[in-house]
Write an enzyme that holds these catalytic residues in place. Structure first.
Site, PDB file in Angstrom:
ATOM      1  N   CYS A  81      33.951 -20.182  12.915  1.00 25.97           N
ATOM      2  CA  CYS A  81      34.167 -19.689  11.740  1.00 25.97           C
ATOM      3  C   CYS A  81      33.136 -19.206  11.063  1.00 25.97           C
ATOM      4  O   CYS A  81      32.195 -19.720  10.754  1.00 25.97           O
ATOM      5  CB  CYS A  81      35.161 -20.840  10.799  1.00 25.97           C
ATOM      6  SG  CYS A  81      35.581 -20.054   9.219  1.00 25.97           S
TER       7      CYS A  81
ATOM      8  N   GLY B 111      21.571 -32.573  22.601  1.00 26.41           N
ATOM      9  CA  GLY B 111      22.191 -31.911  23.706  1.00 26.41           C
ATOM     10  C   GLY B 111      21.931 -30.450  23.872  1.00 26.41           C
ATOM     11  O   GLY B 111      21.874 -30.069  25.155  1.00 26.41           O
TER      12      GLY B 111
ATOM     13  N   GLN C 208      29.866 -34.703  25.938  1.00 31.31           N
ATOM     14  CA  GLN C 208      31.192 -35.183  25.439  1.00 31.31           C
ATOM     15  C   GLN C 208      31.553 -36.485  26.386  1.00 31.31           C
ATOM     16  O   GLN C 208      32.348 -37.568  25.784  1.00 31.31           O
ATOM     17  CB  GLN C 208      32.446 -34.373  25.377  1.00 31.31           C
ATOM     18  CG  GLN C 208      32.288 -32.995  24.384  1.00 31.31           C
ATOM     19  CD  GLN C 208      32.223 -33.776  22.822  1.00 31.31           C
ATOM     20  OE1 GLN C 208      33.103 -34.696  22.764  1.00 31.31           O
ATOM     21  NE2 GLN C 208      31.648 -33.283  21.980  1.00 31.31           N
TER      22      GLN C 208
ATOM     23  N   THR D 139       5.719 -34.714  20.484  1.00 28.51           N
ATOM     24  CA  THR D 139       5.629 -36.164  20.176  1.00 28.51           C
ATOM     25  C   THR D 139       6.982 -36.920  20.055  1.00 28.51           C
ATOM     26  O   THR D 139       8.056 -36.142  19.483  1.00 28.51           O
ATOM     27  CB  THR D 139       4.923 -36.249  18.737  1.00 28.51           C
ATOM     28  OG1 THR D 139       3.617 -35.850  18.849  1.00 28.51           O
ATOM     29  CG2 THR D 139       4.897 -37.785  18.328  1.00 28.51           C
TER      30      THR D 139
END
Length: 409
Positions: free
Chosen positions: A336, A69, A185, A243
């Protein structure tokens, strides 16, 4: 075995995907080679392309395979911006929702810093729904001739809110402006049809739907011009060189076919489990606040597997560690860095203050989730929450220690 409630981050590989992966990975062959092994690999890739196209409501030629993504998002946003700006230098503006994944957020910021893009962050309401009136104002009053593209996620990765993609596309289409959507999502969780959406480009990923990590796709309209981000052998319509991972693509296709074939029933099953989690949290911890669209008021406004709460006076990382110790794996849904919790930009965009946003916890379900997982979570939550709240939020750093945090110190 721990109870896994972090399917929004990645979901375990499905049986059909694992079978396809192990079958194909045992064979050699570059799909660009002309000998027998190459042709066999190419046949696998093209059959997989057709399968994924069918699952996503696209034409096979619109499926551009990527590594996932993040690459698909970069390719879409950078490629559309460069192509549109090269053809019309005045088109420098990118209209983008303020609750995007980092793959979009960081990409548009990079274009702003290095390529002269002008980024307009579209506001969202308290549920995380992008403002259509703000988009319309930017198009009507802000000068549509200066807009290169619009990008808005199909569904939010943190709070699960589903965005009004059809309305966004309709507004942009009035001015001939292409729209991209990060549907990582949403694909495999809610019905999606690329052709019917009117989108110019849409990103999807394998490991969110039961496929392997490292493979995804950009669905790109056949008439859409896109400048490549990387160059090489010219694979994938000369838009994305490299590839192809034949085994990963085959497994991605198997997962896509499996998840879309059972979408309606699985959607109902998982949303039922999610609703149990929402009810249990509200009963055990009345001050906890569900963030995102309430499915009781709008069943189609939220991803079926997402339950996201903020817990007042409770550090999200503390709750995560304590649940983890109890065998429940969840997520804060925020970044974080160096052991210091940072409030989620999504929650801040929704109007929350930093202290409230730092008390976030996301519980996300998937194809391996069952009633026993919900029961175990419900049993573990009250004690974990009580201890996390007792630890407090002093110094913006959790006082809960684990093996990893002690080692880091």
């Amino acid at each position: 075995m721990p109870v896994y409630l972090d399917h929004a981050a990645t979901t375990p590989i499905s049986a059909p995907a694992l079978a396809a992966l192990t079958s194909v990975i045992a064979r050699s062959g570059n799909p660009s080679s002309l000998h027998g092994s190459g042709r066999r690999a190419r046949a696998t890739v093209e059959a997989s392309r057709e399968t994924i196209a069918k699952a996503a409501g696209a034409h096979p030629t619109e499926v551009i395979f990527t590594s996932g993504g993040t690459e698909a998002d970069n390719l879409a946003v950078k490629g559309l911006f460069w192509s549109r700006n090269a053809a019309e230098p005045a088109r420098k503006r990118i209209l983008v929702s303020s609750v995007e994944h980092a793959a979009i957020q960081d990409t548009v910021e990079w274009l702003e810093q290095h390529e002269g893009a002008e980024v307009v962050w579209l506001p969202v309401d308290e549920d995380g729904v992008v403002s259509l009136s703000a988009l319309k104002k930017e198009l009507d009053d802000g000068g549509a001739d200066s807009v290169a593209l619009v990008t808005c996620m199909w569904a939010n990765n943190e709070v699960g809110t589903i965005e009004p993609i059809a309305e966004i596309v309709a507004l942009a289409d009035n001015y001939g402006i292409p729209v991209h959507s990060d549907a990582v999502q949403a694909f495999g969780s809610v019905p999606i049809n690329f052709k019917e959406s009117g989108l110019a480009a849409m990103s999807i990923s394998g490991h969110k739907i039961g496929g392997p990590v490292g493979v995804g796709a950009l669905l790109l309209g056949r008439a859409v011009k896109l400048m490549p981000v990387q160059h090489g052998g010219g694979q994938e319509r000369s838009v994305r060189s490299g590839t192809l991972d034949t085994a990963g693509i085959a497994a991605f296709a198997a997962a896509a076919a499996d998840v879309t074939a059972n979408l309606r029933a699985e959607n109902a099953r998982i949303s039922g489990l999610r609703d149990q989690i929402i009810a249990a949290v509200r009963e055990a911890i009345p001050e906890a606040v569900l963030r995102g669209v309430d499915p009781a008021a709008n069943p189609d406004g939220r991803l079926p597997g997402n339950a996201h709460f903020t817990f007042p006076g409770c550090e999200g990382d503390s709750l995560l560690f304590l649940l983890d110790m109890a065998g429940i794996e969840s997520s804060t849904g925020s970044a974080c860095t160096a052991g210091v919790p940072r409030p989620s930009h999504v929650l801040l965009a929704m109007g929350l203050d930093e202290d409230t946003a730092r008390g976030a916890q996301r519980f996300s379900l998937g194809h391996t989730s069952g009633q026993e997982d919900v029961d175990a979570f419900v049993a573990a939550l009250p004690n974990a929450h009580a201890r996390a709240k007792q630890a407090g939020m002093a110094g913006h750093k959790s006082s809960i220690e684990t093996a990893s945090t002690r080692a880091a110190g």
